[in-house]
Structures are given as structure tokens and as C-alpha cells.
Design a protein around this motif. Structure first.
Motif, PDB file in Angstrom:
ATOM      1  N   ASP A 110      80.615  -4.192  -4.383  1.00 25.19           N
ATOM      2  CA  ASP A 110      80.055  -4.524  -2.728  1.00 25.19           C
ATOM      3  C   ASP A 110      80.427  -3.498  -2.318  1.00 25.19           C
ATOM      4  OD1 ASP A 110      78.828  -6.332  -1.437  1.00 25.19           O
ATOM      5  OD2 ASP A 110      81.112  -7.760  -0.563  1.00 25.19           O
ATOM      6  N   SER A 111      79.685  -4.021  -1.314  1.00 27.38           N
ATOM      7  CA  SER A 111      80.033  -2.879   0.256  1.00 27.38           C
ATOM      8  C   SER A 111      80.275  -3.337   1.899  1.00 27.38           C
ATOM      9  CB  SER A 111      77.931  -1.860   0.782  1.00 27.38           C
ATOM     10  OG  SER A 111      78.093  -1.619  -0.754  1.00 27.38           O
ATOM     11  N   PHE A 112      80.997  -2.886   2.305  1.00 25.02           N
ATOM     12  CA  PHE A 112      81.028  -3.265   3.675  1.00 25.02           C
ATOM     13  C   PHE A 112      80.933  -2.195   5.074  1.00 25.02           C
ATOM     14  CE2 PHE A 112      83.959  -3.880   6.996  1.00 25.02           C
ATOM     15  CZ  PHE A 112      83.255  -4.652   7.859  1.00 25.02           C
ATOM     16  N   PHE A 171      93.103   3.772   2.571  1.00 22.15           N
ATOM     17  CA  PHE A 171      92.224   3.286   1.381  1.00 22.15           C
ATOM     18  C   PHE A 171      93.037   3.448  -0.202  1.00 22.15           C
ATOM     19  CE2 PHE A 171      91.592   8.131   0.308  1.00 22.15           C
ATOM     20  CZ  PHE A 171      91.373   7.947  -0.467  1.00 22.15           C
ATOM     21  N   ARG A 172      93.787   3.880  -0.226  1.00 20.04           N
ATOM     22  CA  ARG A 172      94.502   4.324  -1.250  1.00 20.04           C
ATOM     23  C   ARG A 172      95.953   2.855  -1.785  1.00 20.04           C
ATOM     24  NH1 ARG A 172      92.228   6.734  -5.459  1.00 20.04           N
ATOM     25  NH2 ARG A 172      91.966   9.099  -5.206  1.00 20.04           N
ATOM     26  N   LYS A 173      96.326   2.663  -0.673  1.00 22.26           N
ATOM     27  CA  LYS A 173      96.613   1.251  -0.474  1.00 22.26           C
ATOM     28  C   LYS A 173      95.947   0.582  -0.520  1.00 22.26           C
ATOM     29  CE  LYS A 173     100.247   2.831   2.344  1.00 22.26           C
ATOM     30  NZ  LYS A 173     101.932   2.253   3.962  1.00 22.26           N
ATOM     31  N   GLU A 174      95.146  -0.066  -0.081  1.00 25.35           N
ATOM     32  CA  GLU A 174      93.685  -1.244  -0.078  1.00 25.35           C
ATOM     33  C   GLU A 174      93.572  -1.167  -1.998  1.00 25.35           C
ATOM     34  OE1 GLU A 174      91.686  -3.846   0.974  1.00 25.35           O
ATOM     35  OE2 GLU A 174      92.427  -3.120   1.174  1.00 25.35           O
ATOM     36  N   VAL A 199      87.572 -19.185  -6.790  1.00 22.56           N
ATOM     37  CA  VAL A 199      87.856 -18.559  -5.685  1.00 22.56           C
ATOM     38  C   VAL A 199      88.445 -18.941  -4.720  1.00 22.56           C
ATOM     39  CG1 VAL A 199      85.746 -17.880  -3.530  1.00 22.56           C
ATOM     40  CG2 VAL A 199      85.039 -18.249  -5.907  1.00 22.56           C
ATOM     41  N   VAL A 200      89.186 -17.780  -3.810  1.00 13.89           N
ATOM     42  CA  VAL A 200      89.753 -17.328  -3.617  1.00 13.89           C
ATOM     43  C   VAL A 200      90.261 -16.415  -2.482  1.00 13.89           C
ATOM     44  CG1 VAL A 200      92.696 -16.688  -3.473  1.00 13.89           C
ATOM     45  CG2 VAL A 200      91.793 -17.306  -5.599  1.00 13.89           C
ATOM     46  N   TYR A 201      90.102 -16.442  -1.162  1.00 15.97           N
ATOM     47  CA  TYR A 201      89.535 -15.347   0.322  1.00 15.97           C
ATOM     48  C   TYR A 201      91.674 -14.702   0.526  1.00 15.97           C
ATOM     49  CZ  TYR A 201      85.658 -16.990   0.346  1.00 15.97           C
ATOM     50  OH  TYR A 201      83.626 -17.236   0.244  1.00 15.97           O
ATOM     51  N   LYS A 202      91.491 -13.638   0.187  1.00 12.24           N
ATOM     52  CA  LYS A 202      92.601 -12.987   0.768  1.00 12.24           C
ATOM     53  C   LYS A 202      92.241 -12.193   1.395  1.00 12.24           C
ATOM     54  CE  LYS A 202      94.601 -13.668  -3.716  1.00 12.24           C
ATOM     55  NZ  LYS A 202      95.806 -12.233  -4.943  1.00 12.24           N
ATOM     56  N   LYS A 203      93.606 -12.807   2.543  1.00 13.14           N
ATOM     57  CA  LYS A 203      93.082 -11.742   4.017  1.00 13.14           C
ATOM     58  C   LYS A 203      94.181 -10.785   3.896  1.00 13.14           C
ATOM     59  CE  LYS A 203      91.997 -16.133   6.789  1.00 13.14           C
ATOM     60  NZ  LYS A 203      91.778 -16.230   8.266  1.00 13.14           N
ATOM     61  N   ARG A 204      93.077  -9.012   4.277  1.00  9.34           N
ATOM     62  CA  ARG A 204      93.867  -7.911   4.359  1.00  9.34           C
ATOM     63  C   ARG A 204      93.282  -7.465   5.612  1.00  9.34           C
ATOM     64  NH1 ARG A 204      97.697  -5.313   1.292  1.00  9.34           N
ATOM     65  NH2 ARG A 204      96.935  -3.210   0.967  1.00  9.34           N
ATOM     66  N   ILE A 205      94.036  -6.544   6.359  1.00  7.87           N
ATOM     67  CA  ILE A 205      93.515  -5.415   7.218  1.00  7.87           C
ATOM     68  C   ILE A 205      93.882  -3.725   6.686  1.00  7.87           C
ATOM     69  CG2 ILE A 205      93.878  -4.287   9.581  1.00  7.87           C
ATOM     70  CD1 ILE A 205      94.133  -7.479  10.707  1.00  7.87           C
ATOM     71  N   SER A 206      92.674  -2.805   6.217  1.00  8.15           N
ATOM     72  CA  SER A 206      92.560  -1.757   5.663  1.00  8.15           C
ATOM     73  C   SER A 206      92.166  -0.863   6.974  1.00  8.15           C
ATOM     74  CB  SER A 206      92.655  -2.118   4.253  1.00  8.15           C
ATOM     75  OG  SER A 206      92.974  -2.415   3.701  1.00  8.15           O
ATOM     76  N   LYS A 225      83.482  -9.661  -3.140  1.00 13.70           N
ATOM     77  CA  LYS A 225      82.688  -9.850  -2.089  1.00 13.70           C
ATOM     78  C   LYS A 225      84.348  -8.853  -0.726  1.00 13.70           C
ATOM     79  CE  LYS A 225      79.428 -10.834   1.003  1.00 13.70           C
ATOM     80  NZ  LYS A 225      79.121 -10.150   1.528  1.00 13.70           N
ATOM     81  N   ILE A 226      83.811  -7.892  -0.249  1.00 14.54           N
ATOM     82  CA  ILE A 226      84.445  -7.285   0.867  1.00 14.54           C
ATOM     83  C   ILE A 226      84.019  -7.713   2.095  1.00 14.54           C
ATOM     84  CG2 ILE A 226      85.251  -5.014   1.602  1.00 14.54           C
ATOM     85  CD1 ILE A 226      83.945  -3.468  -0.628  1.00 14.54           C
ATOM     86  N   GLY A 227      84.473  -7.724   3.059  1.00 12.45           N
ATOM     87  CA  GLY A 227      84.881  -8.338   4.557  1.00 12.45           C
ATOM     88  C   GLY A 227      85.370  -6.710   5.452  1.00 12.45           C
ATOM     89  N   LEU A 228      85.581  -7.472   7.035  1.00 11.53           N
ATOM     90  CA  LEU A 228      86.082  -6.798   7.116  1.00 11.53           C
ATOM     91  C   LEU A 228      87.963  -7.066   8.070  1.00 11.53           C
ATOM     92  CD1 LEU A 228      86.411  -4.599  10.570  1.00 11.53           C
ATOM     93  CD2 LEU A 228      86.461  -6.571  11.378  1.00 11.53           C
ATOM     94  N   THR A 229      88.345  -8.641   7.298  1.00  4.92           N
ATOM     95  CA  THR A 229      89.444  -8.539   7.341  1.00  4.92           C
ATOM     96  C   THR A 229      89.763  -9.657   6.045  1.00  4.92           C
ATOM     97  OG1 THR A 229      89.199 -10.624   8.758  1.00  4.92           O
ATOM     98  CG2 THR A 229      90.161  -8.366   9.357  1.00  4.92           C
ATOM     99  N   ARG A 230      88.995  -9.704   5.831  1.00  2.00           N
ATOM    100  CA  ARG A 230      88.587 -10.618   4.074  1.00  2.00           C
ATOM    101  C   ARG A 230      88.061 -10.300   3.062  1.00  2.00           C
ATOM    102  NH1 ARG A 230      86.753 -17.172   4.910  1.00  2.00           N
ATOM    103  NH2 ARG A 230      85.060 -16.038   3.757  1.00  2.00           N
ATOM    104  N   ARG A 231      88.923 -10.768   1.835  1.00  2.00           N
ATOM    105  CA  ARG A 231      88.580 -10.712   0.597  1.00  2.00           C
ATOM    106  C   ARG A 231      88.124 -11.254   0.095  1.00  2.00           C
ATOM    107  NH1 ARG A 231      89.280  -6.998   3.854  1.00  2.00           N
ATOM    108  NH2 ARG A 231      89.900  -5.336   3.628  1.00  2.00           N
ATOM    109  N   ARG A 232      86.728 -11.859  -1.063  1.00  4.82           N
ATOM    110  CA  ARG A 232      86.949 -12.995  -2.000  1.00  4.82           C
ATOM    111  C   ARG A 232      86.837 -12.689  -3.501  1.00  4.82           C
ATOM    112  NH1 ARG A 232      80.561 -14.906  -1.646  1.00  4.82           N
ATOM    113  NH2 ARG A 232      80.753 -13.427  -3.526  1.00  4.82           N
TER     114      ARG A 232
END
Length: 182
Positions: free
Chosen positions: A85-87, A17-20, A5-12, A36-43
Motif C-alpha cells: 500500500d501507499s500513503f 522508518f526503521r522502527k516502523e 481484520v485488526v486495526y492498530k494505531k501508531r504514530i511514526s 493498509k497504511i494510514g496516517l495513524t492506523r494500520r490494517r
């Protein structure tokens, strides 16, 4: 901690959305599958045996509207898309990668137009909300003055500038998206 499991941080942002999607698809190519999607972090889970094409969708309803959400997921499942997932209003789907096949959630012009209309509507809503907060802060500042410390005034000014700037930026982006889509 699980090594797979790796968490990567990213602000989109909604308009990028295409860059994401491109970033998540590159991660998939490197063997990391998002789950998993989060505000600034993806799992991501390490899985080099599979590769997927990821796509985002934006809908006006919340995940709490269970009956509508189940119908929505069934529609994409019938088209071969797996729900990830959803956010908030953003929902992510994936499909196994096939060389030379460009997979899109929306294949007709009317659906794409509706998708961009939802992005524009949410950008306008958040933009006007931020401008309203800016105006309220400005009215409060001008009507009751400020007996706060210099640091508190600087903080208030910064928040006001951010609200006003973000609000204007979102309104401009919504306008640009509208002219680009139509």
C-alpha cells in the motif's frame, strides 16, 4: 466486523522508518499481515501461515502519476517484492520471510544515499513550511494585535509554538540525517 481484520494505531515519523518496519515485521511474526497504511492506523489481516519482511520506500512522485508508478512497481516486482500500500509518498513492500536472510530494498550505496536524500528534502520542506506559518502568525499577531478572548489567544499561541517547534525540529533532524548519511 471481520475477526480476521485488526486495526492498530501508531504514530511514526519519516526519520524513524526503521522502527516502523521492525514493528510491522514483529506483527507479521505474530501472524498479523499488514495490508493498509494510514496516517495513524494500520490494517492487518490475521494470517499465521505466512510471515513477511516489510520495507518502506519514499519517492518524490505521487501515486496519481500512473505510468511512473507502474514502472516503479514493476521494478520491485522483478526483484521479488510485493506491493502492499501507499500513503502520500511512502510505499510499502513485502517479501516472504526467509530465516537468516536480511532483505533490503536498496542494496547499493548510491540508492541508499538517494533514499535518505529524499527523506532530508521532505523534512526540510515541511520544516520550512512550518516556520513560514509560524512567522506569518507572528506578523499577524504583532501587526493587528489581538481582540480575541483569552482562550483564542492561548490557542493561537499554542499553534504558533507547535509550528515553530516542529519546523525547527525537522530542520535539525534533516541536518543530522545529512551528516549521518554523508
Amino acid at each position: 466486523m471481520n475477526k480476521n481484520v485488526v486495526y492498530k494505531k501508531r504514530i511514526s515519523f519519516a526519520w524513524d522508518f526503521r522502527k516502523e518496519e521492525e514493528w510491522i515485521n514483529r506483527c507479521s511474526e505474530e501472524g498479523y499481515q499488514m495490508d493498509k497504511i494510514g496516517l495513524t492506523r494500520r490494517r492487518f489481516r490475521r494470517d499465521a501461515e505466512h510471515r513477511y519482511v516489510y520495507r518502506y520506500d519514499l519517492q518524490d512522485f505521487k501515486v496519481t502519476d500512473r505510468s511512473k508508478f507502474k514502472q516503479y512497481l514493476a521494478l520491485y516486482a522483478d526483484a521479488g517484492w510485493d506491493y502492499v500500500d501507499s500513503f502520500l509518498w511512502w510505499h510499502c513492500f513485502r517479501k516472504p520471510y526467509e530465516e537468516g536472510v536480511g532483505e533490503e530494498l536498496y542494496t547499493d550505496w548510491a540508492s541508499r544515499r538517494d533514499f535518505f536524500s529524499r527523506i532530508i528534502r521532505i523534512s526540510l520542506m515541511v520544516g520550512w513550511l512550518n516556520l513560514g506559518i509560524f512567522a506569518l502568525n507572528l506578523i499577524l499577531l504583532l501587526s493587528i494585535g489581538s481582540d480575541l478572548s483569552a482562550w483564542a489567544n492561548a490557542f493561537r499561541g499554542t499553534v504558533m509554538a507547535l509550528n515553530g517547534g516542529l519546523g525547527l525540529m525537522l530542520l535539525v533532524i534533516a541536518r543530522k540525517l545529512k551528516t549521518a548519511v554523508w
